[in-house]
Scaffold this motif. Structure first.
Motif, mmCIF file in Angstrom:
data_model
loop_
_atom_site.group_PDB
_atom_site.id
_atom_site.type_symbol
_atom_site.label_atom_id
_atom_site.label_comp_id
_atom_site.label_asym_id
_atom_site.label_seq_id
_atom_site.Cartn_x
_atom_site.Cartn_y
_atom_site.Cartn_z
ATOM 1 N N ARG A 62 78.436 141.424 -24.455
ATOM 2 C CA ARG A 62 77.423 140.746 -25.266
ATOM 3 C C ARG A 62 77.734 140.791 -26.758
ATOM 4 N NH1 ARG A 62 71.215 142.396 -24.350
ATOM 5 N NH2 ARG A 62 71.525 143.752 -26.146
ATOM 6 N N SER A 63 78.766 141.489 -27.150
ATOM 7 C CA SER A 63 79.052 141.550 -28.575
ATOM 8 C C SER A 63 80.551 141.690 -28.788
ATOM 9 C CB SER A 63 78.314 142.718 -29.239
ATOM 10 O OG SER A 63 78.361 142.608 -30.647
ATOM 11 N N ALA A 64 80.975 141.411 -30.004
ATOM 12 C CA ALA A 64 82.410 141.416 -30.289
ATOM 13 C C ALA A 64 82.655 141.705 -31.762
ATOM 14 C CB ALA A 64 83.036 140.070 -29.916
ATOM 15 N N PHE A 65 83.887 142.100 -32.040
ATOM 16 C CA PHE A 65 84.341 142.262 -33.419
ATOM 17 C C PHE A 65 85.813 141.866 -33.482
ATOM 18 C CE2 PHE A 65 85.540 144.558 -37.337
ATOM 19 C CZ PHE A 65 84.562 144.055 -38.181
ATOM 20 N N ALA A 66 86.314 141.692 -34.691
ATOM 21 C CA ALA A 66 87.679 141.214 -34.895
ATOM 22 C C ALA A 66 88.689 142.064 -34.131
ATOM 23 C CB ALA A 66 88.007 141.228 -36.386
ATOM 24 N N GLY A 67 89.532 141.407 -33.368
ATOM 25 C CA GLY A 67 90.554 142.081 -32.584
ATOM 26 C C GLY A 67 90.193 142.250 -31.124
#
Length: 793
Positions: free
Chosen positions: A462-467
């Motif tokens: 449900r969520s993400a960040f760079a990489g």
């Protein structure tokens, strides 16, 4: 809270003096192996070439130290030839592809091409460094401003459900949330990208004065500038910097059924059986929460619910039906679980409020019985080890095929300022807040890869960040509500997310909540909306039905012969027929840094009409998709599927287009009115495309691809590479795959099929291709044995 924060920052400026880069008439710099270090009156600047087209910029206050191991960046800088030129008040570093000029009076940096074309320049704005007390650490709030051209369009920033394609003229408070996943990265139509490498709560702001990033915590400014020439080139740079995307298993590209929630193993298996009985394709079923029992055993990573008496049999039964199962796991644990007890003993649990708040399932939460559920510290490698230990023992050992990692923001309720003071393994929660999904998803990926190479990792999160693309994660857009506006907003949010370099995105078909439709599935307009949403999802990286308030299985929408049911079945079948195309395009992501959901600016950057177009896109390099995002066939809550409804579609200039349904040919650069009955999603194929079509199947691997139809859309030259491998292991990383390249020569009306490259266990040695030319409706059947063939038409 935000106003208080900036008021305190203002006090800090008065007391300690905020730092800008002051005038320096006698610049002092040294050349380093990677670039230069420049000392100004109040600050230091370091520029490091990572490649000829990518540089890192570090700015720090005078007499301060800066040591940082990036959580996102995996690329080590490569020694890059460059030269330095000195002029009055300016130093210029020149590589083969970039020129970086530093004003030695202001410290501002500008980026140009060797032909002197200006890409981007910094500007003097708010103070770069404002003293900030992060719990017991003296640090800074950091900020950097840039000047963009007034009409320059930019893209990215993550999943922002604001309906915007170009992310100009907005202010965004970047703190990960249920329906917003923030990536501090944007790219420009001018062919450059900028990654702000900071994990604390960050404000991105763009207005007529400046474009800026401001982060609450940072020992210095740390960002990367990259030039790719176009959107694909920028994405290639971003993935080179932060990691490549591995291949998903073939079965993940089929159709997935879920709901909130299947309450017994009998129900879960029964859904798969029903699909098989109906002959409607299905590859996956998802088991949502509470298979562990009550909230005190939240996320126990084992089946404690009495309605799941034999989980091994459940998994085996699903596999026997040639389907796969992924299961809900969370970033938090109930106090009666084994993981909780071990993590608590190691001081690896946070104390801020998360969901569920009550130990009871009532709504609203009954706080007389607090759940005691707490979020774990994924920044701690020992905590990640513990997480996998219980996941492996309780679920992976049963044969669970993948992970639905919910609440990877994580859920943070009743937010208090002191919550950000929580201590993590890497410092305050404030300092690393936004990288939480990267760390928790990465922990599962790395441990599973260490456990086996026979099964590819697949994570729905449900969520993400760079990489995060390097961790085999497909991010969905959170708990959306069912509405036509929400459906439309998914398009631009998915496209902008892809433009940050993370290629895998999806949404809950039909919206998670059905608040707007009181009669739920009995509401004709909701059934229409659901059909349109499923059509859209056919052309996203994961086709997945899910939601609360009402079940979403196809048989809930009628039966064969009825308009909505038939429309749903038609698009599930269409998805499966396109698997050879989709899987080959997925290989282009892994092997050539491509993207599956492609904003029109990626392929038509010179067409001004597409630069801010937010409701159309390319799926792979051939399909133009124009989802229907308004009601056409339900007036006064009554179905009327006989009336004529139309959808305006803009066909980008510079090419010709074929109507996928009729074969009609159109010139680009015009808007057309496409009739769009309930079972028609406007689809157009770009002239100069080759599209392989697979057999009718009930699941992805039911039939091999020994007899494919190869559809050729002439008008210009075309190429397509058909990719195949063993479907679900990592042998492809060692060369176990094949490629068959098709080349269409439009002048000669001739198709060349090149020698097959590569080999793998189970590879077809001989196969049939039905070659179909769309303009003439000519079809030729050939037998291909892996050697070059030239077929004239």
């Amino acid at each position: 809270m935000t106003h208080i924060k900036y008021f305190l920052m203002g006090i800090a400026c008065i007391a300690f003096t905020c730092t800008s880069l002051a005038v320096n008439n006698d610049p002092n710099y040294e050349k380093t192996e990677l670039g230069i270090k420049l000392s100004l009156k109040n600050a230091n600047i370091e520029i490091q070439f990572y490649t000829p087209s990518m540089v890192r910029v570090i700015k720090t206050p005078k007499n301060s130290s800066f040591k940082k191991e990036s959580l996102s960046v995996v690329l080590k800088p490569k020694k890059t030839p460059f030269k330095i030129e000195e002029e009055k008040n300016e130093l210029t570093l020149k590589s083969e592809r970039l020129e970086i000029a530093i004003n030695t009076q202001t410290g501002n940096i500008s980026y140009t091409l060797p032909d002197d074309s200006l890409l981007l320049k910094e500007q003097t704005g708010s103070p770069l460094f404002t003293p900030f007390k992060d719990v017991d650490q003296d640090t800074y709030t950091v900020s950097q401003s840039f000047s963009l051209d007034p009409k320059e369009t930019i893209y990215g920033l993550g999943i922002l459900q604001n309906g915007k394609m170009s992310q100009r003229d907005l202010e965004v408070k970047m703190i990960q949330a249920n329906r917003e996943d923030y990536i501090p990265f944007f790219q420009s139509v001018k062919g450059y990208g900028l990654f702000w490498d900071n994990y604390s709560p960050t404000t991105f702001s763009d207005n007529t004065n400046a474009t800026s990033f401001t982060s609450e915590v940072g020992d210095g400014i740390d960002y990367y500038f990259m030039y790719g020439g176009n959107a694909d080139g920028v994405i290639a740079n971003m993935r080179q910097l932060t990691g490549q995307a591995p291949m998903f298993p073939l079965w993940t590209y089929g159709y997935w059924q879920s709901k909130e929630r299947y309450k017994s193993q009998e129900e879960t298996v029964g859904v798969v059986k029903k699909y098989r009985d109906l002959g409607v394709p299905l590859d996956g079923i998802i088991q949502d929460w509470q298979y562990w029992g009550d909230n005190y055993h939240w996320n126990a990573m084992e089946f404690l619910n009495e309605e799941f008496p034999n989980p091994q049999k459940m998994v085996d039964d699903i596999h026997a039906l040639n389907a796969h199962i992924i299961i809900s796991i969370w970033a938090s644990f109930g106090p009666k679980t084994q993981p909780y007890k071990e993590l608590e003993a190691g001081n690896m649990l946070f104390n801020f409020t998360t969901w569920p708040q009550s130990g009871k399932s009532d709504w609203p939460p009954n706080m007389d019985y607090p759940s005691g559920v707490r979020v774990y510290d994924p920044y701690n490698p020992k905590a990640r080890d513990i997480y996998w230990k219980y996941l492996n023992k309780g679920l992976f050992s049963l044969g669970i095929d993948g992970w639905w990692m919910d609440s990877t923001e994580p859920d943070h309720l009743d937010i208090k300022p002191e919550d950000f003071d929580e201590k993590t393994y890497l410092g305050s929660f404030r300092k690393v807040r936004n990288a939480f999904p990267l760390m928790t998803v990465g922990g599962v990926y790395k441990h599973m890869r260490e456990t086996t190479s026979d099964k590819r990792v697949f994570i729905l999160t449900r969520s993400a960040f760079a990489g995060q693309q390097r961790y085999a994660a497909n991010t969905w857009s959170g708990d959306t509500e069912a509405s036509w506006k929400t459906l439309k907003d998914q398009i631009s949010s998915g496209l902008n997310f892809s433009l940050t370099g993370i290629p895998y995105w999806n949404s809950d078909i039909g919206g998670f909540f059905i608040w707007e439709f009181k009669d739920k599935l009995d509401d004709p307009e909701y059934r229409e909306l659901y059909a349109r949403w499923l059509q859209f999802a056919t052309f996203t990286p994961m086709m997945r039905s899910h939601g609360a308030d009402a079940p979403r299985e196809i048989y809930q929408f009628g039966k064969k012969g009825e308009p909505v049911y038939d429309a749903l079945e038609k698009y599930i079948d269409l998805r499966y027929s396109l698997l050879p195309y989709i899987y080959s395009e997925a290989w282009q992501i892994t092997n050539r840094q491509s993207s599956l959901m492609r904003a029109l600016v990626m392929d038509f950057p010179k067409d001004e009409k597409v630069l801010d177009l937010n409701d159309q896109y390319m799926f792979g390099h051939s399909f133009l998709v124009a989802p229907v995002c308004k009601s056409m066939y339900t007036e006064d809550k009554k179905e009327n599927f006989q009336k004529e409804g139309y959808r305006k579609v803009y066909l980008p200039k510079g090419t010709e287009w074929f109507d996928y349904w009729t074969g009609e040919r159109f010139s680009g650069g015009q808007t057309i009115n496409k009739k769009a009955p309930i079972d028609v999603l406007p689809l157009y194929i770009k002239a100069g495309s080759i599209v392989p079509v697979g057999p009718k199947v009930d699941y992805a691997e039911e039939k091999d691809w020994s007899n494919l139809q190869i559809n050729i859309y002439p008008g210009t030259d075309a190429e397509f590479t058909l990719y195949e491998d063993e479907n679900d292991n990592y042998n492809y990383e060692n060369g176990a795959y094949s490629e068959i390249k098709f080349i269409w020569n439009n002048d000669k009306q001739e198709l060349t099929i090149k020698n097959r490259k590569g080999n793998f266990d189970g590879m077809l040695k001989e196969r049939s291709f039905q070659l179909h030319i769309e303009t003439t409706k000519t079809t030729k059947q050939i037998t291909y044995k892996g050697e070059k063939m030239v077929i004239a038409f």
